[in-house]
Design a protein around this motif. Structure first.
Motif, PDB file in Angstrom:
ATOM      1  N   GLN A  92     -38.242 -18.128 -47.652  1.00 27.57           N
ATOM      2  CA  GLN A  92     -39.149 -19.261 -47.843  1.00 27.57           C
ATOM      3  C   GLN A  92     -39.928 -19.534 -46.554  1.00 27.57           C
ATOM      4  OE1 GLN A  92     -36.447 -21.739 -51.114  1.00 27.57           O
ATOM      5  NE2 GLN A  92     -37.225 -22.769 -49.326  1.00 27.57           N
ATOM      6  N   LYS A  93     -39.281 -19.304 -45.419  1.00 28.24           N
ATOM      7  CA  LYS A  93     -39.961 -19.522 -44.140  1.00 28.24           C
ATOM      8  C   LYS A  93     -41.113 -18.540 -43.958  1.00 28.24           C
ATOM      9  CE  LYS A  93     -39.147 -20.173 -39.202  1.00 28.24           C
ATOM     10  NZ  LYS A  93     -38.139 -20.225 -38.116  1.00 28.24           N
TER      11      LYS A  93
ATOM     12  N   GLN B 205     -43.464 -29.412 -46.013  1.00 29.31           N
ATOM     13  CA  GLN B 205     -42.131 -28.837 -46.181  1.00 29.31           C
ATOM     14  C   GLN B 205     -42.206 -27.396 -46.678  1.00 29.31           C
ATOM     15  OE1 GLN B 205     -39.087 -30.228 -45.318  1.00 29.31           O
ATOM     16  NE2 GLN B 205     -40.507 -31.623 -44.295  1.00 29.31           N
TER      17      GLN B 205
ATOM     18  N   LEU C  58     -43.043 -25.210 -43.730  1.00 28.40           N
ATOM     19  CA  LEU C  58     -41.894 -25.092 -42.831  1.00 28.40           C
ATOM     20  C   LEU C  58     -40.794 -24.211 -43.416  1.00 28.40           C
ATOM     21  CD1 LEU C  58     -41.625 -28.790 -41.593  1.00 28.40           C
ATOM     22  CD2 LEU C  58     -42.285 -26.801 -40.221  1.00 28.40           C
TER      23      LEU C  58
ATOM     24  N   ASN D 146     -38.929 -25.188 -45.994  1.00 26.27           N
ATOM     25  CA  ASN D 146     -37.854 -26.070 -46.466  1.00 26.27           C
ATOM     26  C   ASN D 146     -37.978 -26.428 -47.941  1.00 26.27           C
ATOM     27  OD1 ASN D 146     -36.840 -26.168 -43.849  1.00 26.27           O
ATOM     28  ND2 ASN D 146     -38.061 -27.970 -43.311  1.00 26.27           N
ATOM     29  N   ARG D 147     -39.015 -25.889 -48.597  1.00 23.73           N
ATOM     30  CA  ARG D 147     -39.253 -26.248 -49.997  1.00 23.73           C
ATOM     31  C   ARG D 147     -39.598 -25.006 -50.795  1.00 23.73           C
ATOM     32  NH1 ARG D 147     -43.425 -27.355 -53.361  1.00 23.73           N
ATOM     33  NH2 ARG D 147     -43.287 -29.106 -54.824  1.00 23.73           N
TER      34      ARG D 147
END
Length: 267
Positions: free
Chosen positions: A7-8, A41, A44, A46-47
């Motif tokens: 995801q990052k 997010q 980042l 995080n989502r």
């Protein structure tokens, strides 16, 4: 989705594309219909990015989903293509064009001057006008106007490697990027700060550009995108692939701009 990508990593790619496009987080969030904190997010890592959000991102940022999810995907941020040298090899039809960066810049400036500040001329309409200029000119003269390459993406044919060229023109004080709204939606507009060098455009090139601008420059982004979806080069191309200029020779009215002699007619 490529499970090898974190995801990052996806968030970093979105951030890079957004910055190359000159969009703020707030701009992009509005365009894909999520909140700015949600986008932050996402960038980042995080989502989670769902499929619908990924499709919207591809439409706004102009990328192929398959390429975006590949491990070797890179965001183009530099103009690495050389200016045209003036030498031409006209004896055969070339479907993979040479990108004429200097010509492209002057075509953009010429179109923007001709559109005279019309409020509908955001980035989407501008790039569709460029597509029809390029393909109409190739159909008529079997030579490339700018040599830009276009991919079939959800909102229509999208010219590739445009963002670094636009950013270079902004840095060189040739264009100004304006963020505004059109019918309640965020819009990116470009204002010409210098005049096009008309010595770089032939009479035939200007005629083709003038005709496209006269015909389509009052159209909305939705109208011109829908119109491009019925053009044979678009119809005959698989989504995510480059659109071959040679497909322009298979157009029919109202898209065809060249009068073809009936093969059965006698000379």
């Amino acid at each position: 989705m490529n499970l090898n990508l974190t995801q990052k990593q996806l968030g970093q790619r979105i951030t890079e594309l957004r910055k190359v496009k000159g969009l703020s987080q707030e701009d992009l969030a509005k365009l894909i219909e999520i909140s700015r904190p949600s986008l932050a997010q996402m960038e980042l890592g995080n989502r989670y990015i769902d499929v619908l959000e990924l499709v919207r991102l591809s439409q706004v940022l102009g990328f192929s989903v398959d390429e975006f999810l590949s491990e070797d995907y890179k965001v183009e941020s530099e103009v690495w293509l050389v200016e045209e040298q003036g030498e031409k090899i006209p004896e055969k039809r070339v479907s993979v064009p040479e990108f004429k960066v200097g010509k492209l810049k002057n075509v953009l400036l010429y179109m923007l001057e001709a559109c005279a500040g019309k409020p509908n001329i955001g980035e989407t309409v501008l790039y569709k006008l460029l597509y029809f200029c390029d393909f109409n000119y190739y159909e008529l003269y079997e030579e490339h106007l700018t040599g830009a390459r276009y991919k079939k993406l959800p909102y229509g044919p999208v010219p590739q490697k445009m963002d670094p060229i636009i950013n270079q023109m902004i840095e060189e004080k040739q264009l100004q990027r304006i963020k505004t709204e059109y019918y309640g939606l965020p819009q990116t507009r470009y204002l010409p700060l210098v005049k096009a060098d008309l010595t770089c455009l032939s009479a035939a090139e200007k005629t083709v550009i003038d005709h496209v601008v006269q015909q389509m420059s009052d159209w909305t982004a939705t109208l011109i995108s829908d119109y491009s979806h019925k053009d044979m080069p678009w119809l005959a191309t698989k989504e995510g692939d480059f659109i071959s200029y040679n497909l322009a020779f298979y157009r029919e009215l109202p898209y065809a701009v060249r009068v073809y002699e009936d093969e059965n007619d006698e000379a």
